[in-house]
Design a protein around this motif. Structure first.
Motif, short mmCIF file in Angstrom:
data_model
loop_
_atom_site.label_atom_id
_atom_site.label_comp_id
_atom_site.label_asym_id
_atom_site.label_seq_id
_atom_site.Cartn_x
_atom_site.Cartn_y
_atom_site.Cartn_z
N THR A 30 -21.92 -67.97 -67.12
CA THR A 30 -21.36 -69.26 -67.53
C THR A 30 -21.22 -70.18 -66.32
O THR A 30 -21.27 -71.40 -66.47
CB THR A 30 -19.97 -69.06 -68.18
N SER A 33 -17.04 -65.14 -73.42
CA SER A 33 -17.21 -66.58 -73.57
C SER A 33 -18.00 -66.82 -74.86
O SER A 33 -19.04 -66.19 -75.08
CB SER A 33 -17.99 -67.16 -72.39
N GLN A 78 -13.39 -73.23 -69.57
CA GLN A 78 -14.12 -72.67 -70.70
C GLN A 78 -13.19 -71.72 -71.46
O GLN A 78 -12.36 -71.05 -70.85
CB GLN A 78 -15.35 -71.90 -70.24
N THR A 124 -20.47 -68.34 -76.21
CA THR A 124 -21.69 -69.12 -76.03
C THR A 124 -22.44 -69.26 -77.36
O THR A 124 -22.33 -68.38 -78.22
CB THR A 124 -22.62 -68.46 -74.99
#
Length: 283
Positions: free
Chosen positions: A164, A114, A228, A116
């Motif tokens: 997440t 992910s 996401q 981030t």
């Protein structure tokens, strides 16, 4: 006759020429001191190094008996390596350590990350592989329709700390009672034991969780649908050719329908068939 000014000019020209000559000599040495780019390294070694994470099906699966790896991310890595005329080399790691492995040049790419903001400070990300929908696994008899239905003090939502899922819950469900636990397994047990009404997981994980243990609950996609991006992480490199190549390869593979095939193929590793996927769920 050459006067003093002319001599000064000639000396200046000579110094400039000497400096240029010195620069031309130093340039190759300077070029050699630059670190080899990821793209050049893969082309030279004919190896594409990735991290493999045990027990994270359908992303990664390691056969204990044979040591062979499979899963969604491994399928992608194999095809990317083939496109680059290389072979995959898998180094066992964890989600947390994979970013450090990229920095230390232990691996060349990490699939399934992910993007981030904290990770983006130290590694770079490709275009998304897919958008992974946020779902909940609700205990029997608990059937919320929307995220608003969950955003109430009396609703207990289990999450694994630092994930997440945790970040999404804290942003989206500020009024809910969060049951924050150390691992996804503990979050599952919280629902199963009645300590929580539901847990949040992205779809690729929730489908597997329920398939392994149907007694946990039911997968629900609350509205509005939220997702996401899942990307590839790559090392920060002044030569961006590798990241650009992966971006192009991902778009090409998506257009061919290969990404969906790899997802469905990896889900079959845990006995999830296309008919098991909830209606309206897109990857």
């Amino acid at each position: 006759m050459v006067n003093r000014r002319d001599i000064g000019s000639l000396v200046g020209l000579g110094a400039a020429a000497a400096a240029l000559a010195a620069g031309s000599v130093a340039s190759p040495a300077l070029a050699q001191s630059q670190p080899e780019s990821t793209f050049a390294q893969i082309r030279r070694t004919k190896k594409l190094r990735i991290a493999g994470i045990v027990g994270t099906e359908p992303y990664y699966h390691k056969d204990i008996a044979t040591g062979q790896w499979s899963g969604f991310c491994v399928s992608m890595a194999t095809e990317l390596a083939k496109a680059m005329e290389a072979e995959v080399e898998i180094i066992e790691s964890t989600w947390g350590n994979s970013v450090l492995d990229l920095q230390a040049n232990k691996i060349d790419i990490m699939f399934g990350l992910s993007p981030t903001p904290s990770r983006a400070l130290i590694v770079e990300f490709t275009r998304p592989i897919m958008n992974n929908t946020f779902t909940i696994i609700a205990k029997s008899g608990f059937e919320p329709k929307s995220w608003d239905d969950l955003n109430k003090p009396e609703v207990k939502v289990a999450v694994d700390i630092g994930s997440t899922h945790d970040l999404y819950a804290r942003r989206t469900l500020p009024k809910a009672t969060l049951v924050a636990l150390k691992s996804p397994d503990e979050a599952v047990l919280a629902v199963q034991s009645g300590r929580a009404d539901c847990l949040i997981q992205v779809a690729m994980l929730s489908l597997v969780t329920v398939k392994k243990n149907a007694k946990v609950g039911k997968v629900i996609i609350p509205t509005p649908v939220a997702a996401q991006p899942t990307c590839c992480g790559v090392r920060v490199d002044s030569d961006t050719r590798f990241r650009t190549y992966v971006d192009n390869w991902l778009e090409y593979s998506r257009a061919l329908g290969a990404l969906r095939e790899w997802i469905l193929g990896s889900l079959s590793l845990v006995n999830i068939q296309e008919q098991d996927i909830p209606p309206g769920l897109q990857f």
